[in-house]
Design a protein around this motif. Structure first.
Motif, PDB file in Angstrom:
ATOM      1  N   THR A 121       0.833  -1.205   0.000  1.00  0.00           N
ATOM      2  CA  THR A 121       0.000   0.000   0.000  1.00  0.00           C
ATOM      3  C   THR A 121       0.865   1.252   0.000  1.00  0.00           C
ATOM      4  OG1 THR A 121      -1.687  -1.219   1.238  1.00  0.00           O
ATOM      5  CG2 THR A 121      -1.887   1.169   1.176  1.00  0.00           C
ATOM      6  N   GLU A 122       1.941   1.242   0.813  1.00  0.00           N
ATOM      7  CA  GLU A 122       2.856   2.384   0.827  1.00  0.00           C
ATOM      8  C   GLU A 122       3.507   2.590  -0.538  1.00  0.00           C
ATOM      9  OE1 GLU A 122       5.551   1.429   3.963  1.00  0.00           O
ATOM     10  OE2 GLU A 122       4.436   2.624   5.440  1.00  0.00           O
ATOM     11  N   TRP A 123       3.924   1.508  -1.167  1.00  0.00           N
ATOM     12  CA  TRP A 123       4.547   1.615  -2.493  1.00  0.00           C
ATOM     13  C   TRP A 123       3.570   2.166  -3.514  1.00  0.00           C
ATOM     14  CZ3 TRP A 123       3.538  -0.823  -7.199  1.00  0.00           C
ATOM     15  CH2 TRP A 123       4.506  -0.647  -8.191  1.00  0.00           C
ATOM     16  N   GLN A 124       2.316   1.700  -3.442  1.00  0.00           N
ATOM     17  CA  GLN A 124       1.309   2.209  -4.366  1.00  0.00           C
ATOM     18  C   GLN A 124       1.047   3.694  -4.141  1.00  0.00           C
ATOM     19  OE1 GLN A 124      -2.010  -0.376  -3.578  1.00  0.00           O
ATOM     20  NE2 GLN A 124      -1.299  -1.975  -5.006  1.00  0.00           N
ATOM     21  N   GLN A 125       1.039   4.115  -2.864  1.00  0.00           N
ATOM     22  CA  GLN A 125       0.829   5.544  -2.606  1.00  0.00           C
ATOM     23  C   GLN A 125       1.985   6.381  -3.123  1.00  0.00           C
ATOM     24  OE1 GLN A 125       1.117   6.995   1.383  1.00  0.00           O
ATOM     25  NE2 GLN A 125      -0.655   8.356   1.136  1.00  0.00           N
ATOM     26  N   ARG A 126       3.207   5.870  -2.923  1.00  0.00           N
ATOM     27  CA  ARG A 126       4.360   6.619  -3.444  1.00  0.00           C
ATOM     28  C   ARG A 126       4.302   6.717  -4.969  1.00  0.00           C
ATOM     29  NH1 ARG A 126       7.187   3.752   0.674  1.00  0.00           N
ATOM     30  NH2 ARG A 126       7.802   2.160  -0.846  1.00  0.00           N
ATOM     31  N   GLN A 127       3.910   5.637  -5.623  1.00  0.00           N
ATOM     32  CA  GLN A 127       3.787   5.672  -7.076  1.00  0.00           C
ATOM     33  C   GLN A 127       2.711   6.665  -7.507  1.00  0.00           C
ATOM     34  OE1 GLN A 127       6.777   4.083  -7.874  1.00  0.00           O
ATOM     35  NE2 GLN A 127       5.575   3.441  -9.665  1.00  0.00           N
ATOM     36  N   ARG A 128       1.593   6.680  -6.777  1.00  0.00           N
ATOM     37  CA  ARG A 128       0.505   7.589  -7.117  1.00  0.00           C
ATOM     38  C   ARG A 128       0.916   9.044  -6.933  1.00  0.00           C
ATOM     39  NH1 ARG A 128      -2.819   5.258  -4.271  1.00  0.00           N
ATOM     40  NH2 ARG A 128      -2.851   6.595  -2.414  1.00  0.00           N
ATOM     41  N   VAL A 166      -3.978  16.895   0.983  1.00  0.00           N
ATOM     42  CA  VAL A 166      -4.461  16.617   2.343  1.00  0.00           C
ATOM     43  C   VAL A 166      -4.931  15.170   2.456  1.00  0.00           C
ATOM     44  CG1 VAL A 166      -6.270  17.153   4.017  1.00  0.00           C
ATOM     45  CG2 VAL A 166      -5.055  18.996   2.868  1.00  0.00           C
ATOM     46  N   SER A 167      -5.636  14.691   1.428  1.00  0.00           N
ATOM     47  CA  SER A 167      -6.102  13.300   1.434  1.00  0.00           C
ATOM     48  C   SER A 167      -4.932  12.318   1.432  1.00  0.00           C
ATOM     49  CB  SER A 167      -6.995  13.068   0.215  1.00  0.00           C
ATOM     50  OG  SER A 167      -7.405  11.727   0.157  1.00  0.00           O
ATOM     51  N   GLU A 168      -3.906  12.638   0.604  1.00  0.00           N
ATOM     52  CA  GLU A 168      -2.740  11.753   0.566  1.00  0.00           C
ATOM     53  C   GLU A 168      -2.006  11.747   1.900  1.00  0.00           C
ATOM     54  OE1 GLU A 168      -1.861   9.729  -1.660  1.00  0.00           O
ATOM     55  OE2 GLU A 168      -3.064  10.296  -3.388  1.00  0.00           O
ATOM     56  N   ARG A 169      -1.923  12.891   2.541  1.00  0.00           N
ATOM     57  CA  ARG A 169      -1.229  12.960   3.837  1.00  0.00           C
ATOM     58  C   ARG A 169      -1.979  12.169   4.900  1.00  0.00           C
ATOM     59  NH1 ARG A 169      -0.853  18.717   6.536  1.00  0.00           N
ATOM     60  NH2 ARG A 169      -3.041  18.154   6.932  1.00  0.00           N
ATOM     61  N   ARG A 170      -3.318  12.261   4.883  1.00  0.00           N
ATOM     62  CA  ARG A 170      -4.109  11.512   5.847  1.00  0.00           C
ATOM     63  C   ARG A 170      -3.936  10.011   5.652  1.00  0.00           C
ATOM     64  NH1 ARG A 170      -9.820  14.946   5.773  1.00  0.00           N
ATOM     65  NH2 ARG A 170      -9.053  16.734   7.007  1.00  0.00           N
ATOM     66  N   GLN A 171      -3.930   9.590   4.396  1.00  0.00           N
ATOM     67  CA  GLN A 171      -3.707   8.175   4.126  1.00  0.00           C
ATOM     68  C   GLN A 171      -2.332   7.721   4.593  1.00  0.00           C
ATOM     69  OE1 GLN A 171      -4.467   7.230   0.032  1.00  0.00           O
ATOM     70  NE2 GLN A 171      -6.538   8.100   0.030  1.00  0.00           N
ATOM     71  N   ARG A 172      -1.326   8.575   4.373  1.00  0.00           N
ATOM     72  CA  ARG A 172       0.030   8.230   4.800  1.00  0.00           C
ATOM     73  C   ARG A 172       0.115   8.145   6.317  1.00  0.00           C
ATOM     74  NH1 ARG A 172       2.186  11.735   2.116  1.00  0.00           N
ATOM     75  NH2 ARG A 172       2.531  13.359   3.677  1.00  0.00           N
ATOM     76  N   GLU A 173      -0.515   9.096   7.019  1.00  0.00           N
ATOM     77  CA  GLU A 173      -0.512   9.067   8.479  1.00  0.00           C
ATOM     78  C   GLU A 173      -1.263   7.854   9.014  1.00  0.00           C
ATOM     79  OE1 GLU A 173      -2.199  12.753   9.579  1.00  0.00           O
ATOM     80  OE2 GLU A 173      -0.346  13.924   9.250  1.00  0.00           O
ATOM     81  N   GLU A 174      -2.354   7.496   8.332  1.00  0.00           N
ATOM     82  CA  GLU A 174      -3.119   6.328   8.760  1.00  0.00           C
ATOM     83  C   GLU A 174      -2.302   5.046   8.599  1.00  0.00           C
ATOM     84  OE1 GLU A 174      -6.242   4.054  10.237  1.00  0.00           O
ATOM     85  OE2 GLU A 174      -5.924   6.233  10.269  1.00  0.00           O
TER      86      GLU A 174
END
Length: 503
Positions: free
Chosen positions: A190-197, A225-233
């Motif tokens: 999930t972290e890798w996918q977020q970084r790619q996104r 803001v949405s990406e940061r919240r997902q990363r913090e979660e």
């Protein structure tokens, strides 16, 4: 400190809370006094005592006392270890299946493990009691000596087999670690996918800026803001999983340590007292059961074994308890011999006063008194041993896990429930089974007493300590029908065992 855990904010509050906890544990201990006395009265009645009296002629008073003492203590130690192993197995499965998020605070985990441990101790005690009664009735004390000897010889190799089986069971329960690895892998994906996104979004914005395309203000900010919240979660979930995995590993390691140490204790602690019983019974078989030379040999043997064990630089818990059991066996043997000698002394005084008795009557009275003393002393020492070992478990739990109120209240409820069950089933269990099961209940009560004495030593002020001790003593004596001598011996023994670290 117990003060912070229990929420006591002042010395007076510590004293009140400590007294309440001590009273619960003390009342639990006191409630076992009357059933124990009734069981002992049944055991020492004419019918059950007859097979024991007949064997005094075979193994002698010393041999009888040491054999009954060693058998009773072996039964107690075996039942306690069986309960600990069963409770540890339940806790291990509970932890491996991840049935709770916070293991050390889980009521379900410790309630299940405690109930399984107390039930296992009571059940194994009753089973061993029935087996011992059957052996004595069918094969006399000689059969009991052979059974005890074979069991003692088989325990060391069996303990290695059990350790291998426990490791296999631990491997079978390692699905929890596989689940942790799977979750870790999922979080990493999930972290890798977020970084790619995020990288794709950054590239798109750079291209738009190069082409001179205007970028709206609100939409990018909302996206970031949405990406940061997902990363913090994800970071929060990752940290929680790591903490839970570490907690699971720690509690499993602690359970494994408990099992290994208690299996070692079962395998080796009974050897010294069994050796003493075999030597004295062997002399009795050849007609020297009451000879003074046997006493000298016995004393020399006890001293030598105790010296060899206690001089070890790495003094283990089983060595200490093994020496105590051996000394208790020695004392029981001496008391059995002394009871017969008192009859002889009384007969000599009566003869001097002109009231002579026949040799047959004197011999019968000697056998009766020796048998009676052997059973009384062995049962009392077995009860002290069961109480002490239970207190060791309770004290260890309080110091290592916490949750004083849960441990004391839970152990008290379980002990009272088992006591009721044993009394209801006493006609089915018989004399031996009822005695063994009742000793298991005493062990469950010992957990509450050990936890209370451990709490007494953890308070930050003297009122808390004194209040806990006062509640324990008053509750035990009051409910125990003012058996001051018995309670006065049991409480210090429970305190010593509760303060002992078995690991």
């Amino acid at each position: 400190m117990a003060r912070a855990i229990l929420g006591a904010s002042s010395p007076l509050m510590e004293a009140i809370v400590g007294f309440a906890l001590g009273a619960v544990a003390g009342c639990t201990l006191g409630s076992t006094e009357d059933p124990v006395d009734k069981t002992l009265s049944v055991m020492t009645a004419a019918g059950p005592l007859e097979p024991v009296m007949e064997e005094v002629r075979t193994v002698g008073a010393l041999g009888l006392g040491s054999l009954i003492g060693a058998t009773a203590l072996t039964m107690v130690m075996t039942s306690v270890v069986a309960g600990v192993i069963l409770g540890a197995a339940v806790a291990s499965v509970f932890v491996a299946t991840r049935s709770c998020s916070a293991y050390t605070d889980s009521v379900g985990l410790w309630a299940s493990a405690g109930l399984a441990g107390a039930f296992g101790t009571t059940l194994s005690g009753g089973t061993l009691g029935i087996a011992i009664e059957w052996i004595v009735k069918n094969y006399s004390m000689t059969g009991l000596l052979w059974a005890l000897s074979v069991f003692t010889v088989l325990k060391p190799p069996l303990h290695f087999v059990f350790k291998l089986l426990w490791k296999q069971g631990e491997a079978c329960c390692s699905l929890g670690s596989i689940d942790w690895a799977r979750e870790r892998k999922q979080i990493e994906i999930t972290e890798w996918q977020q970084r790619q996104r995020v990288a794709v979004q950054i590239e798109q914005r750079i291209l738009m800026l190069e082409r001179g395309v205007s970028i709206g203000g609100m939409e990018p900010r909302t996206t970031w803001v949405s990406e940061r919240r997902q990363r913090e979660e994800m970071e929060r979930k990752k940290m929680e999983n790591e903490e839970a995995e570490m907690e699971q590993r720690n509690i499993q390691d602690w359970i494994n340590t408990v099992v290994v140490k208690h299996v070692d204790f079962l395998a080796f602690s009974g050897i010294p007292m069994t050796v003493v019983a075999m030597v004295t019974s062997g002399f009795g078989e050849f007609g020297y059961g009451g000879h003074q030379s046997v006493f000298i040999v016995l004393l020399t043997l006890v001293t030598l074994i105790a010296y060899l064990l206690l001089k070890s630089y790495d003094l283990k818990f089983w060595m200490l308890v093994g020496c105590m059991g051996m000394l208790a066996t020695f004392v029981i043997a001496i008391l059995s011999l002394h009871a017969g000698q008192v009859v002889v002394t009384t007969a000599m005084k009566m003869r001097a006063a002109g009231q002579s008795q026949s040799r047959e009557n004197i011999s019968a009275l000697m056998n009766h008194q020796s048998s009676l003393e052997a059973l009384n002393a062995a049962f009392f020492v077995a009860k002290l041993c069961e109480l002490g070992l239970g207190a060791t478990v309770g004290g260890t739990l309080v110091r290592g896990v916490g949750g004083e109120v849960k441990i004391i209240a839970g152990a008290a409820l379980v002990a009272l429930g088992l006591l009721t069950g044993v009394q209801v089933l006493s006609p089915v269990l018989g004399v031996g089974g009822g005695a063994g099961a009742l000793l298991g209940v005493v062990g469950a009560a010992g957990v509450a007493v050990g936890a209370a004495t451990a709490v007494a030593g953890m308070w930050s002020s003297w009122p808390g300590t004194l209040g806990t001790i006062a509640g324990l003593v008053i509750g035990a004596i009051g409910i125990g029908k003012w058996h001051i001598v018995n309670i006065g011996l049991q409480v210090p023994v429970a305190y010593v065992f509760a303060m002992t670290n078995p690991f």
